[in-house]
Write a protein that holds these residues in place. Structure first.
Motif, PDB file in Angstrom:
ATOM      1  N   UNK A  59     -33.102 -74.816   2.710  1.00 22.35           N
ATOM      2  CA  UNK A  59     -33.293 -75.289   1.341  1.00 22.35           C
ATOM      3  C   UNK A  59     -32.633 -74.339   0.339  1.00 22.35           C
ATOM      4  N   UNK A  60     -32.768 -73.042   0.558  1.00 22.19           N
ATOM      5  CA  UNK A  60     -32.164 -72.070  -0.374  1.00 22.19           C
ATOM      6  C   UNK A  60     -30.651 -72.059  -0.284  1.00 22.19           C
ATOM      7  N   UNK A  61     -30.124 -72.549   0.805  1.00 23.13           N
ATOM      8  CA  UNK A  61     -28.664 -72.618   0.914  1.00 23.13           C
ATOM      9  C   UNK A  61     -28.129 -73.942   0.362  1.00 23.13           C
ATOM     10  N   UNK A  62     -28.690 -75.078   0.838  1.00 25.34           N
ATOM     11  CA  UNK A  62     -28.070 -76.372   0.562  1.00 25.34           C
ATOM     12  C   UNK A  62     -29.016 -77.441   0.050  1.00 25.34           C
ATOM     13  N   UNK A  63     -30.308 -77.137  -0.056  1.00 29.59           N
ATOM     14  CA  UNK A  63     -31.334 -78.144  -0.346  1.00 29.59           C
ATOM     15  C   UNK A  63     -31.305 -79.253   0.699  1.00 29.59           C
ATOM     16  N   UNK A  64     -30.874 -78.880   1.959  1.00 32.82           N
ATOM     17  CA  UNK A  64     -30.853 -79.769   3.123  1.00 32.82           C
ATOM     18  C   UNK A  64     -29.753 -80.816   3.056  1.00 32.82           C
ATOM     19  N   UNK A 198     -37.881 -83.636  -0.703  1.00 28.69           N
ATOM     20  CA  UNK A 198     -36.846 -84.352  -1.443  1.00 28.69           C
ATOM     21  C   UNK A 198     -36.067 -85.275  -0.516  1.00 28.69           C
ATOM     22  N   UNK A 199     -35.317 -86.167  -1.115  1.00 25.46           N
ATOM     23  CA  UNK A 199     -34.382 -87.010  -0.390  1.00 25.46           C
ATOM     24  C   UNK A 199     -32.995 -86.403  -0.534  1.00 25.46           C
ATOM     25  N   UNK A 200     -32.308 -86.188   0.562  1.00 26.53           N
ATOM     26  CA  UNK A 200     -31.025 -85.485   0.555  1.00 26.53           C
ATOM     27  C   UNK A 200     -29.898 -86.384   0.048  1.00 26.53           C
ATOM     28  N   UNK A 201     -28.730 -85.797  -0.066  1.00 26.76           N
ATOM     29  CA  UNK A 201     -27.582 -86.534  -0.580  1.00 26.76           C
ATOM     30  C   UNK A 201     -27.152 -87.678   0.330  1.00 26.76           C
ATOM     31  N   UNK A 207     -39.360 -82.729   4.286  1.00 29.45           N
ATOM     32  CA  UNK A 207     -40.509 -82.093   3.656  1.00 29.45           C
ATOM     33  C   UNK A 207     -40.749 -80.715   4.264  1.00 29.45           C
ATOM     34  N   UNK A 208     -40.947 -79.741   3.409  1.00 28.11           N
ATOM     35  CA  UNK A 208     -41.419 -78.420   3.806  1.00 28.11           C
ATOM     36  C   UNK A 208     -42.835 -78.293   3.261  1.00 28.11           C
ATOM     37  N   UNK A 209     -43.817 -78.393   4.147  1.00 25.61           N
ATOM     38  CA  UNK A 209     -45.212 -78.339   3.715  1.00 25.61           C
ATOM     39  C   UNK A 209     -45.544 -76.959   3.168  1.00 25.61           C
ATOM     40  N   UNK A 210     -46.379 -76.923   2.138  1.00 27.69           N
ATOM     41  CA  UNK A 210     -46.768 -75.652   1.518  1.00 27.69           C
ATOM     42  C   UNK A 210     -47.597 -74.817   2.486  1.00 27.69           C
ATOM     43  N   UNK A 338     -22.352 -76.006  -5.126  1.00 24.06           N
ATOM     44  CA  UNK A 338     -22.992 -74.752  -5.518  1.00 24.06           C
ATOM     45  C   UNK A 338     -24.303 -74.583  -4.764  1.00 24.06           C
ATOM     46  N   UNK A 339     -24.561 -73.376  -4.275  1.00 19.11           N
ATOM     47  CA  UNK A 339     -25.741 -73.138  -3.456  1.00 19.11           C
ATOM     48  C   UNK A 339     -27.011 -73.115  -4.305  1.00 19.11           C
TER      49      UNK A 339
END
Length: 623
Positions: A59-64, A198-201, A207-210, A338-339
């Motif tokens: 997620x921190x690189x590409x938001x999946x 989120x829904x990817x491109x 989903x990343x559960x808290x 952009x990352x």
């Protein structure tokens, strides 16, 4: 063909991983929109990486996202941002291209630096190691999301070997060292702590559960000589203020803002060059300057100038004197993405600066270099257009805590441009080869037509296309294009099409009820005062001649080659005073801030902002 032992083993691991999270093997009719979620689970099980860590890093690189298999601004590919410089290649700095004078001041000879090609850093080549660990070719790892995720998981597992926890492995994955690596890891584990979905491109639901009890280490703090929030990592890489031969100097001007001049804008740029080379340019006294540079792979920030000083970055001296310039490692011309690490770091910095200098968090004040107007007719065509149509303004403003759009009543006479970034995919050309279509991808840009018809010509920008020809779909052509967050006055509606006032014309865009790309807005618009058939439009808000002291050369108030006619309306960003910073010598004692009685109104006139004299217009509410 019978399976090899290796293939059978991998298949068994994949099946076991899916069964572990679902309770049974996935049936053949499984929802294809959750395939990426299953890919993360399978790769995590195969390489012994906690699934939430793998999801957090990605997620921190590409938001999946997959980004159509194209490289990021740091040569990274796919959801796990595996880097491959051989494929991504090098570029030149955008300050070396076109005819724009970065300083943009008629009182000083134009500055046209030439820096030559940049050299890619050697550290951006993780795809080879991932290929060895997974047995896959580099091309497959770049283009196949499933294998890309496996490659990232394999690297994380290798980085974790011999370590007591996953924090250090995540820090190493960033490609950074020291505090910058720790900041990246902090962001990953903070994301794991809060969770995200989120829904990817490409339409995948992930989903990343808290995990509320996740521990995030405390940032050690930044050097005392940088102006940055504590939540990011900053270093000082000073730009030189140096006297040069022939009564010249560089590469910025000393000032005392905001005491001497109010700071009104923050200008978002991309570098069109890699980190190391760009920092070398910032330290060249004969080159141009900006205040900050942000690194793509981990969000590290370098500050070059105190924000009180004036950088030479935007190609318009009035804007330079009233703004802070923030460069982002990236390549608008190549259409790279952009990352998330960069977006987050930039948003924290810009939010901090906006609070410090009372700059509104809107698209009239947080602008791209592509929104800066030409100074006079002859400079319009040479103005730069970064960060380009693939910068995600909507997501950026979400990170700033100032979401765009949705604040007006249906039928409002003012709209905010706000397309769905992933689904909005204009077919631009020239990202890699002139005239050739760019890879399909999400964009913040909405294209305008001269009639409510997709086949109608684009609008004409007589400043950009001086021969009178229509604008084009070239990725660099902003002559018939609006951007997310910008506001425009409605000029008409025809079925699923909406027209806005733009550069003195009606610009039409497809705005269907079930997929709006513009939202009703509340604000103020300007229109010529009664009795004025047309009024001039300016690229800078300079004072009247009487305001200049005897020792300062009067700057001409030159209109741009556009027409703002009676009956047309344009979104207002408020009234500003007239001002000129006279700074043409190395001796600061000779510098003078000239402030006049003349007032201007900043408007959203086209893709770029502009100014009109307050005495020429009426301000009207729009709701």
């Amino acid at each position: 063909m019978p399976m090899s032992a290796r293939s059978f083993s991998r298949a068994a691991v994949l099946a076991a991983a899916v069964a572990l999270i679902a309770g049974l093997a996935t049936p053949a009719h499984a929802d294809t929109t959750t395939q990426r979620q299953r890919d993360f689970a399978a790769a995590a099980a195969e390489f012994g990486v906690p699934e939430n860590v793998l999801l957090g890093v990605s997620y921190l690189e590409s938001r999946w996202d997959t980004n159509a298999g194209t490289p990021s601004t740091a040569a990274g590919y796919g959801p796990m941002h595996l880097t491959d410089l051989r494929e991504a290649g090098a570029a030149t700095s955008h300050h070396d291209e076109g005819s724009e004078d970065p300083r943009g001041d008629d009182a000083r000879p134009a500055l046209h630096p030439k820096a030559g090609p940049t050299t890619p850093p050697q550290g951006l080549q993780t795809i080879d190691e991932a290929a060895q660990l997974t047995g896959q070719k580099a091309e497959t790892l770049r283009t196949d999301p499933t294998e890309n995720i496996r490659g990232g998981a394999a690297l994380l597992a290798k980085y974790h070997a011999g370590k007591t926890d996953w924090y250090d492995a995540v820090a190493q994955y960033s490609g950074a060292t020291g505090d910058a690596a720790q900041t990246f890891a902090d962001e990953v584990f903070d994301t794991i702590k809060t969770g995200v979905a989120r829904t990817t491109d490409d339409g995948q639901q992930v989903t990343l559960a808290a995990t509320p009890n996740t521990t995030v280490k405390q940032h050690p703090g930044n050097p005392a000589n940088v102006e940055c929030p504590r939540s990011v990592t900053c270093e000082s890489v000073p730009a030189p203020y140096q006297e040069l031969p022939n009564d010249d100097y560089g590469n910025h001007d000393l000032a005392n803002r905001p005491t001497s001049q109010k700071i009104d804008h923050i200008v978002i740029h991309d570098t069109e060059g890699y980190w190391d080379n760009v920092l070398d340019l910032a330290q060249d006294p004969t080159y141009v300057s900006w205040h900050y540079t942000i690194r793509s792979n981990d969000g590290l920030i370098a500050q070059h100038l105190p924000t009180k000083d004036v950088a030479w970055h935007a190609g318009n001296w009035y804007v330079n004197a009233k703004s802070i310039g923030v460069e982002h490692e990236g390549f608008a011309e190549k259409g790279t993405w952009y990352t998330e690490a960069m977006y987050r770091s930039s948003a924290k910095l810009v939010g901090y600066l906006a609070r410090k200098y009372d700059i509104p968090l809107d698209r009239a004040h947080i602008i791209g270099h592509d929104n800066v107007p030409g100074t006079v007719p002859s400079t319009i065509a040479g103005m730069h257009w970064d960060p380009g149509p693939y910068w995600d303004w909507s997501h950026y403003f979400d990170l700033l805590g100032a979401p765009l759009g949705g604040f007006g009543r249906p039928g409002s006479s003012l709209v905010t441009i706000d397309p769905d970034f992933a689904k909005n995919q204009p077919v631009f050309t020239g990202c890699d080869t002139a005239g050739q279509p760019c890879a399909p991808r999400g964009s913040e840009a909405v294209v305008l037509h001269s009639a409510p018809d997709e086949t109608s010509p684009l609008l004409k920008d007589v400043g950009l296309h001086t021969d009178g020809s229509p604008s084009t779909m070239a990725v660099s052509d902003v002559g018939s294009r609006v951007a997310t967050g910008q506001q425009y006055a409605v000029a008409g509606v025809s079925g699923d099409w909406t027209a806005i006032w733009y550069l003195g014309q009606q610009g039409w865009f497809h705005n269907p009820r079930n997929a709006r790309v513009a939202k009703p807005a509340i604000g103020w618009v300007v229109t010529p005062k009664p009795g004025l058939a047309t009024i001039p439009v300016y690229g800078r808000a300079y004072p009247e001649p009487e305001a200049y002291p005897a020792n300062v050369t009067v700057q001409a108030i030159t209109p741009l080659p556009y027409t703002l006619s009676a009956g047309q309306k344009y979104s207002s960003a408020g009234t500003v005073g007239s001002e000129y910073y006279s700074a043409t010598t190395f001796d600061v004692a000779d510098h003078v801030v000239v402030k006049g009685k003349l007032k201007y109104v900043q408007i959203q006139f086209g893709h770029r902002i502009a100014f009109v004299k307050a005495d020429d217009v009426r301000l009207l509410p729009a709701f």
